[in-house]
Design a protein around this motif. Structure first.
Motif, PDB file in Angstrom:
ATOM      1  N   GLU A  24      -2.225  -8.104  -9.011  1.00  0.00           N
ATOM      2  CA  GLU A  24      -3.426  -7.284  -9.102  1.00  0.00           C
ATOM      3  C   GLU A  24      -3.170  -5.988  -8.349  1.00  0.00           C
ATOM      4  N   GLY A  25      -3.876  -4.919  -8.707  1.00  0.00           N
ATOM      5  CA  GLY A  25      -3.680  -3.664  -7.994  1.00  0.00           C
ATOM      6  C   GLY A  25      -4.572  -2.556  -8.499  1.00  0.00           C
ATOM      7  N   ASN A  26      -4.401  -1.389  -7.879  1.00  0.00           N
ATOM      8  CA  ASN A  26      -5.170  -0.222  -8.268  1.00  0.00           C
ATOM      9  C   ASN A  26      -4.346   1.025  -7.930  1.00  0.00           C
ATOM     10  N   ALA A  37      -5.376   4.207  -8.477  1.00  0.00           N
ATOM     11  CA  ALA A  37      -6.276   5.334  -8.685  1.00  0.00           C
ATOM     12  C   ALA A  37      -6.574   6.183  -7.455  1.00  0.00           C
ATOM     13  N   HIS A  75       0.841  -1.192   0.000  1.00  0.00           N
ATOM     14  CA  HIS A  75       0.000   0.000   0.000  1.00  0.00           C
ATOM     15  C   HIS A  75       0.878   1.245   0.000  1.00  0.00           C
ATOM     16  N   ALA A 124      -2.355   3.963  -3.749  1.00  0.00           N
ATOM     17  CA  ALA A 124      -2.296   2.829  -4.669  1.00  0.00           C
ATOM     18  C   ALA A 124      -2.055   1.564  -3.852  1.00  0.00           C
ATOM     19  N   TRP A 125      -2.486   0.430  -4.408  1.00  0.00           N
ATOM     20  CA  TRP A 125      -2.212  -0.846  -3.740  1.00  0.00           C
ATOM     21  C   TRP A 125      -1.927  -1.918  -4.778  1.00  0.00           C
TER      22      TRP A 125
END
Length: 192
Positions: free
Chosen positions: A170-172, A174, A104, A146-147
């Motif tokens: 996997e992640g995001n 945004a 994170h 973000a993670w």
């Protein structure tokens, strides 16, 4: 206004040369090295501003996590990153046995969260922490910039620490805001 005399010009020239010698002495002093030691390494890295991340993992006794400023991108293809963890950390046994971990990236508004995950004996996943299980059961923190959920690819011994190399699955990216930094032993905001 009177014209400068030869004595005035000589005095100014001498002062300039003495100033140059002082600058040379300062540069020489700055180039003198100190012997390698834990204190030297800590002192040098206090000068290095680093982003702040929280690493999480799920275990049979519940989730674990810790604040890390050692996060690095290793490779884009495959998407690898690395971080270090001390083998004396309460999170190490769970992380060592985990196949997947959460990474994170914290925002400047999350210095309290960074401090919570850095404190020994703190209730890191208590009521004050917004989180939920994510892919592969990895604990994911809410409100971060973000993670990533990563598969642990390799663990390399490094003194009393381990370098963990993990592959993003996997992640995001945004999240909104600006990154939290760690510098001179404190959490800081990025300034323009």
């Amino acid at each position: 206004m009177t014209a400068p005399t030869a004595t005035t010009a000589l005095t100014a020239s001498t002062a300039r040369h003495e100033g140059d010698r002082d600058d040379d002495r300062d540069r020489d002093r700055d180039r003198l090295g100190l012997p390698g030691s834990p204190d030297l390494l800590r002192s040098v890295f206090r000068q290095h501003a680093a982003g702040v991340a929280v690493i999480t993992a799920a275990g049979g006794g519940g989730p674990v996590g810790f604040t890390a400023t050692s996060l690095n991108s290793v490779s884009a293809d495959p998407p690898l990153l690395s971080f270090t963890i001390g083998t004396g950390s309460s999170s190490w046994p769970v992380l060592r046995d985990s196949g997947h971990i959460g990474v994170h990236i914290l925002g400047e508004h999350q210095s309290e969260l960074a401090g919570l995950f850095a404190r020994s004996g703190a209730d890191r996943f208590g009521p004050a922490t917004d989180w939920a299980p994510g892919p592969h059961g990895v604990p994911l923190l809410d409100g971060v910039l973000a993670w990533l959920v990563c598969r642990v690819a390799s663990v390399v011994p490094a003194g009393a620490h381990r370098v963990v190399i993990a592959e993003a699955v996997e992640g995001n990216p945004a999240g909104q805001g600006r990154p939290l930094l760690y510098h001179q032993g404190r959490f800081n905001a990025l300034r323009d």
